[in-house]
Enzyme design. Structure first.
Site, PDB file in Angstrom:
ATOM      1  N   VAL A   1     -12.906  -5.056   0.714  1.00 63.25           N
ATOM      2  CA  VAL A   1     -12.363  -3.765   1.147  1.00 63.25           C
ATOM      3  C   VAL A   1     -11.378  -4.028   2.277  1.00 63.25           C
ATOM      4  O   VAL A   1     -11.689  -4.763   3.216  1.00 63.25           O
ATOM      5  CB  VAL A   1     -13.491  -2.828   1.635  1.00 63.25           C
ATOM      6  CG1 VAL A   1     -12.914  -1.536   2.193  1.00 63.25           C
ATOM      7  CG2 VAL A   1     -14.467  -2.524   0.498  1.00 63.25           C
ATOM      8  N   GLY A   2     -10.198  -3.437   2.168  1.00 58.66           N
ATOM      9  CA  GLY A   2      -9.175  -3.639   3.194  1.00 58.66           C
ATOM     10  C   GLY A   2      -9.179  -2.541   4.239  1.00 58.66           C
ATOM     11  O   GLY A   2     -10.185  -1.849   4.451  1.00 58.66           O
ATOM     12  N   ASP A   3      -8.035  -2.386   4.889  1.00 59.98           N
ATOM     13  CA  ASP A   3      -7.914  -1.404   5.972  1.00 59.98           C
ATOM     14  C   ASP A   3      -7.758   0.026   5.475  1.00 59.98           C
ATOM     15  O   ASP A   3      -8.063   0.977   6.196  1.00 59.98           O
ATOM     16  CB  ASP A   3      -6.688  -1.744   6.837  1.00 59.98           C
ATOM     17  CG  ASP A   3      -5.387  -1.741   6.026  1.00 59.98           C
ATOM     18  OD1 ASP A   3      -5.387  -2.311   4.909  1.00 59.98           O
ATOM     19  OD2 ASP A   3      -4.389  -1.169   6.488  1.00 59.98           O
TER      20      ASP A   3
ATOM     21  N   GLY B   1      -4.655  -6.151   5.055  1.00 65.12           N
ATOM     22  CA  GLY B   1      -5.534  -5.202   5.705  1.00 65.12           C
ATOM     23  C   GLY B   1      -6.492  -5.782   6.721  1.00 65.12           C
ATOM     24  O   GLY B   1      -6.876  -5.109   7.684  1.00 65.12           O
TER      25      GLY B   1
ATOM     26  N   THR C   1       0.352  -0.768   6.448  1.00 71.72           N
ATOM     27  CA  THR C   1       0.512  -1.491   5.181  1.00 71.72           C
ATOM     28  C   THR C   1       0.598  -2.980   5.490  1.00 71.72           C
ATOM     29  O   THR C   1       1.058  -3.373   6.560  1.00 71.72           O
ATOM     30  CB  THR C   1       1.775  -1.037   4.423  1.00 71.72           C
ATOM     31  OG1 THR C   1       2.058  -2.002   3.396  1.00 71.72           O
ATOM     32  CG2 THR C   1       2.995  -0.910   5.314  1.00 71.72           C
ATOM     33  N   GLY C   2       0.165  -3.787   4.545  1.00 72.12           N
ATOM     34  CA  GLY C   2       0.191  -5.228   4.755  1.00 72.12           C
ATOM     35  C   GLY C   2      -1.187  -5.817   4.514  1.00 72.12           C
ATOM     36  O   GLY C   2      -1.982  -5.268   3.740  1.00 72.12           O
TER      37      GLY C   2
ATOM     38  N   THR D   1       0.908  -1.121   0.000  1.00 70.59           N
ATOM     39  CA  THR D   1       0.000   0.000   0.000  1.00 70.59           C
ATOM     40  C   THR D   1       0.947   1.169   0.000  1.00 70.59           C
ATOM     41  O   THR D   1       2.128   0.982   0.288  1.00 70.59           O
ATOM     42  CB  THR D   1      -0.793  -0.055   1.337  1.00 70.59           C
ATOM     43  OG1 THR D   1      -1.591  -1.211   1.357  1.00 70.59           O
ATOM     44  CG2 THR D   1      -1.633   1.168   1.580  1.00 70.59           C
TER      45      THR D   1
HETATM   46  N1  GLY Z   1      -3.261  -2.828   3.271  1.00 71.85           N
HETATM   47  C1  GLY Z   1      -3.963  -2.830   2.078  1.00 71.85           C
HETATM   48  C2  GLY Z   1      -5.028  -3.815   1.983  1.00 71.85           C
HETATM   49  O1  GLY Z   1      -4.964  -4.858   2.621  1.00 71.85           O
HETATM   50  O2  GLY Z   1      -5.958  -3.590   1.248  1.00 71.85           O
END
Ligand code: GLY
Length: 311
Positions: free
Chosen positions: A203-205, A228, A225-226, A174
């Site tokens: 949908v992620g974080d 989510g 990042t990672g 990210t």
């Molecule tokens: N960190 C970005 C996602 O997992 O969407």
């Protein structure tokens, strides 16, 4: 005092064919964000400048370089936050938008809402000329998707909830930035394609305040990042900024946040950048590497690192 901290994603980076472009992209984004502050721009201006540059670069999993869903779509998410008044804007599942950070800023500044998703968000953004860009789905990306899908079918990947194989070998991440300006405003922004093989609609974080980003000018800001899902389940960025509010410095807040996520979900999961109101930066990750960079007024030179051994 003013300054900016950025990241270009945590994950498996060693030996990647575009590592040089990745490092150059970090340099460029840091310079864009820092120049914005040096020219009198606000912390918000600076995080947008840095994230926009990484979205445009193609070397990161955001904007032009975004990953694809299991069915070959470029679905991108982004978020932004103004730490002075806790106003925030975010977008999720945008269809092939090149600069989702600009879309998130529109949501924050021009609507009563925090998060807009999917077709409704696209209709709102059309007003501003923000549309799908077919260039985000390239033949090279489709070929990579095909290879990953074949591994998935062959059972080589790691199952997550028995639905999606998350391939640790597919570099993920990210992009994000946290800045403080000379008036003490702290802002954060984040943008992502999520990860390869994600389900369409996932949908992620990154567009979730508190999980993927947070900023509070009284204490500091953070961007994650990672994978989510883990940042959502630990509200990772709010966790880190809460530690700043309890007098922890940026580095110890970052380390404690990643220790918590590692304790619960293991290594190879997350990274975070943190900036505190004193103008100190913290970076922590439990992955092989995390592209990170920082530059503050009064420093002789910027810091740009990817791996633990980088000095
Ligand atoms: N960190 C970005 C996602 O997992 O969407």
């Amino acid at each position: 005092m003013f300054g900016i901290v950025i990241h270009g994603g945590a994950g498996v980076l060693r030996g990647h064919h575009d590592l040089e472009a990745y490092r150059k992209g970090l340099d460029s984004a840091l310079s864009k964000g820092y120049s914005s502050l040096a020219e009198g721009g606000s912390a918000l201006d600076a995080v947008v400048a840095a994230v926009y540059d990484m979205e445009e670069s193609g070397a990161f999993n955001a904007g032009v370089g975004c990953s694809l869903t299991v069915d070959g779509r470029a679905e991108v998410d982004a978020g932004i936050m103004n730490g002075n008044d806790l106003s925030a804007g975010a977008v999720a599942s945008l269809d092939s938008v090149r600069h989702p950070v600009l879309a998130a800023k529109r949501v924050m500044e021009d609507t009563d809402h925090v998060l807009l998703v999917g077709p409704g968000a696209m209709a709102f953004l059309e007003t501003y000329g923000i549309r799908s860009d077919p260039e985000l789905v390239t033949p090279v990306k489709l070929q990579k998707l095909n290879e990953l899908r074949q591994k998935w079918v062959a059972g080589e990947g790691r199952l997550a909830k028995n639905r999606i194989v998350y391939d640790r070998g597919a570099r993920h991440g990210t992009v994000g930035a946290v800045a403080i300006d000379s008036k003490g405003m702290i802002s954060s922004a984040v943008s992502t394609g999520g990860y390869w093989l994600k389900l369409s609609g996932r949908v992620g974080d990154s567009p979730i305040p508190g999980a993927g980003f947070w900023a509070d000018s009284r204490f500091g800001g953070a961007v994650a990042t990672g994978t989510g899902e883990y940042a959502i389940r630990t509200t990772l960025c709010r966790y880190a900024v809460d530690l700043l509010a309890r007098q922890e410095c940026a580095q110890s807040a970052a380390d404690a946040a990643i220790a918590e996520v590692t304790r619960r979900f293991g290594n190879g999961t997350m990274g975070i950048i943190v900036l505190d109101k004193e103008g100190d930066a913290g970076f922590s990750y439990n992955t092989e590497g995390m592209g990170r960079a920082a530059f503050f007024s009064g420093w002789e030179k910027p810091l740009v690192q990817v791996f633990p051994e980088d000095k």
